[in-house]
Design an enzyme around this catalytic site. Structure first.
Site, PDB file in Angstrom:
ATOM      1  N   THR A 186       9.657  12.891 -39.613  1.00 50.62           N
ATOM      2  CA  THR A 186      10.956  13.130 -40.239  1.00 50.62           C
ATOM      3  C   THR A 186      11.706  11.820 -40.442  1.00 50.62           C
ATOM      4  OG1 THR A 186      13.171  14.040 -39.866  1.00 50.62           O
ATOM      5  CG2 THR A 186      11.859  13.621 -37.927  1.00 50.62           C
ATOM      6  N   SER A 198      18.724  14.538 -32.532  1.00 54.87           N
ATOM      7  CA  SER A 198      18.596  15.866 -31.913  1.00 54.87           C
ATOM      8  C   SER A 198      17.311  15.877 -31.097  1.00 54.87           C
ATOM      9  CB  SER A 198      18.528  16.969 -32.970  1.00 54.87           C
ATOM     10  OG  SER A 198      17.245  16.983 -33.582  1.00 54.87           O
ATOM     11  N   TYR A 205      14.875  17.892 -31.473  1.00 53.48           N
ATOM     12  CA  TYR A 205      13.783  17.982 -32.460  1.00 53.48           C
ATOM     13  C   TYR A 205      13.395  16.597 -32.977  1.00 53.48           C
ATOM     14  CZ  TYR A 205      11.872  17.960 -37.110  1.00 53.48           C
ATOM     15  OH  TYR A 205      11.131  17.634 -38.209  1.00 53.48           O
ATOM     16  N   HIS A 206      14.385  15.841 -33.443  1.00 60.48           N
ATOM     17  CA  HIS A 206      14.075  14.512 -33.964  1.00 60.48           C
ATOM     18  C   HIS A 206      13.499  13.602 -32.870  1.00 60.48           C
ATOM     19  CE1 HIS A 206      17.137  15.918 -36.976  1.00 60.48           C
ATOM     20  NE2 HIS A 206      16.252  15.422 -37.795  1.00 60.48           N
ATOM     21  N   LYS A 253       9.766  13.853 -32.562  1.00 61.68           N
ATOM     22  CA  LYS A 253       9.030  13.106 -33.601  1.00 61.68           C
ATOM     23  C   LYS A 253       9.021  11.610 -33.268  1.00 61.68           C
ATOM     24  CE  LYS A 253       8.426  16.728 -36.358  1.00 61.68           C
ATOM     25  NZ  LYS A 253       7.233  17.205 -37.045  1.00 61.68           N
TER      26      LYS A 253
END
Lengths: 404, 404
Positions: free
Chosen positions: A148, A190, A192-193, A196
């Site tokens: 991302t 976040s 989520y980030h 990654k």
């Protein structure tokens, strides 16, 4: 043409990618634990477009594209069932593996303890299981991972964001400067980030230690719904998520417009983000598959985005087309109120990508879909309710370092 | 003095740290799943020194230091039992949490699929569970985490390794250079070191998003066995691991000398590494606890090491003291054959640390211990058998990028 495994091939990006790779003549096998469907049930937030079972989807594809050969499907939890993953890969011995098998919504990853922990546990173990299995099997498959743009952070210092690696000068003794090319220092916004960002380091290690060939695609926010292949037959239609957790900003604006709700802009809407149309996503992935790094090379990072926009400009564009009004609401995220964003996407342009842009009229199709299925919309699911931060005992919001 | 939780307080660093903090007057509670003991059983490689049960250890401490109050012990798997961790922290509401709760041997982490996966799963989830629980409970405890010098990598470019953050210049448009302070770009050399690199990014995120106060200690290779506190009573003795997975280089040389085995140096022995005596480890942790970062500050990184040595020089030093011979054997690791290493440890020196150095005579004590318990040594456990890399189908060793 080769054998390709698509992990997470039932999801929003994975499904149209699987069909596109099949249409190009690859032998595609989808591995998916159907977690996106499970979480939709958990949230009570279904895709606006009706999604049929994996079996019906695949039967529809076999019907419209019989000359391409069937797309295979194996229900498998890559994070939890290592033995199953290993055995499957040993049987298929794929040439390439596209890895979408991760929880991919930033708001969902910030919702609460269970969601934070699930996102880290699932994403990290899914990715690490894959890398471990490739090493153990001695399998030289090219791994194409969906990352991302969010790993770069949005600190708006005005410099162009390069593709994965940053050239820096390190001051040494005397006046000497030492040139280095480093993985871009990540600043995820976040959980989520964050996952990654962690995976980026895993890839670096496994490329170095085991010679794995890996491409990491730092993707922008995807808009649009259909691709050339999903358009071919009604049961092939792609997901359209508009809820506060999984709906991306443009889709949510279009949905709000379709049901006569004001467009809700978080904060000032001054956040600039990178975007890409789902059709370009699948093209980029095919291009990435066709252009792997060599063995012994470092991880190939490509920025998979085609344009940048400010969120309030997107809202204005949708308002202009639809007549919707705009509401500025509190921002549930911790992020800079305003930021600039310049991104290099040279790598895909050089491979021949001809970007679809927002002004290109494709907004119409998504608008048509949001109108066609408006009666399936549950308006209570539109607001973003996942907060980025709880108040901490003794804490001072003013002491908080923002991403800027 | 405060309430301190020591996660992993039964291990090689955790145990003497717990006693030291108790001796300073802190109220200490150990959380440990006894995984170090379990893995010792699994490997058939016990500590050279006899380690009694946690209960006997704690009873011995209560006996020799009754005025300090009892050290508490809770058997808990922080990675697997989130509810238990949360409840425990909610009950204790500690002022500081020392986090040693991770699989910490690089060779073990490279042994095979199961060990690679366990190391990532255990270390990442243990750390993330802790951070999640602190946020959920609104608990403003200072987290002191044991990291490793290995996150920096050993690329030997001659520049001094700073404490966590690297000042760089980023070339911008025209001739402009933009100054940035970034987390030092990590280059881990094993799956174990990789996990510490990942955790560094987790800490960055949780400090930024939730204002958690975190100190990350990048520790060198520990030598020595006893501390002021573990020396007080026989059942308090610390672990002495000499096996190919958990034994660190100096302890293994001393063990080999004690049993009349040649000292086995991997490769040329030109690897330069950072070292610290276990006594200084516990002092550094007490100093870190006493000097937390403020709320809203970035993660405080301190290099917890006191000197650097080349491996072959260590072997020569042990050979000179003991009369042992030296064998140069194949290196099972993928690493630069020779590297320089200069490290800043200003931060602990400024706090008053007065380092114990190898020439300081403390080698004698470890030598005495290895001699005293030599009859407990299983020589078959000394060789390092975990290989860093299997041959990969179609791969070429020459294409591999080393850490250099």
């Amino acid at each position: 043409m080769g054998r390709i495994v698509v992990i997470g091939g039932d999801g929003f990006c994975g499904w149209p990618t699987s069909l596109h790779l099949s249409s190009l003549g690859h032998e595609v096998t989808i591995l998916d634990n159907l977690s996106r469907r499970r979480i939709a049930d958990e949230l009570g937030a279904q895709s606006l477009t009706p999604i049929v079972s994996p079996e019906e989807r695949l039967a529809a594809w076999a019907e419209v594209a019989p000359e391409k050969g069937a797309v295979g499907f194996i229900r498998l939890d890559v994070a939890a069932d290592y033995a199953g993953l290993r055995e499957t890969l040993a049987g298929i011995r794929p040439d390439a593996i596209i890895h979408f098998g991760e929880q991919r919504a930033a708001p969902y990853s910030m919702k609460g303890e269970a969601e934070k922990r699930y996102t880290v546990d699932n994403n990290i173990n899914a990715t690490h299981n894959l890398l471990t299995a490739l090493v153990a099997l001695g399998l030289d498959a090219h791994v194409v991972h969906l990352g991302t743009m969010g790993v770069y952070g949005y600190d708006g210092d005005g410099l162009e964001i390069p593709e994965g690696y940053l050239d820096v000068l390190v001051p040494g003794p005397g006046e000497q400067l030492f040139a280095r090319s480093i993985l871009y220092p990540t600043n995820p916004g976040s959980v989520y980030h964050l996952t990654k960002s962690l995976e980026q380091l895993m890839f670096q290690f496994y490329a170095k230690n085991d010679g794995l060939r890996i491409t990491d695609l730092h993707q922008g926010i995807v808009w649009g719904t259909q691709t050339e292949e999903t358009r071919l037959h009604a049961p092939l239609i792609n997901r359209f998520d508009y809820d506060g957790d999984y709906g991306t900003v443009l889709n949510r604006f279009l949905m709000q417009a379709a049901v006569g709700h004001p467009l809700t802009v978080h904060g000032t809407g001054g956040q600039t983000r990178a975007f890409i149309h789902i059709q370009d996503t699948v093209r980029c992935i095919a291009l990435a598959v066709a252009n792997p790094p060599g063995r012994g090379e470092r991880v190939r990072v490509r920025n998979q985005m085609t344009e940048t926009h400010r969120v309030r400009d997107l809202a204005r564009m949708v308002a202009a087309v639809t007549g919707a009004t705009i509401d500025f609401v509190d921002n549930p995220r911790l992020e800079a109120a305003e930021n600039d964003l310049r991104v290099s996407n040279r790598s895909f342009l050089d491979l021949g990508l001809n970007p679809i842009t927002l002004s290109g009229g494709l907004l119409d199709e998504t608008l048509e879909i949001s109108g066609r299925y408006a009666d399936r919309c549950d308006m209570s699911r539109i607001p973003a309710r996942s907060l980025w931060r709880q108040e901490v005992t003794g804490g001072e919001a003013s002491g908080l370092r923002m991403t800027a």
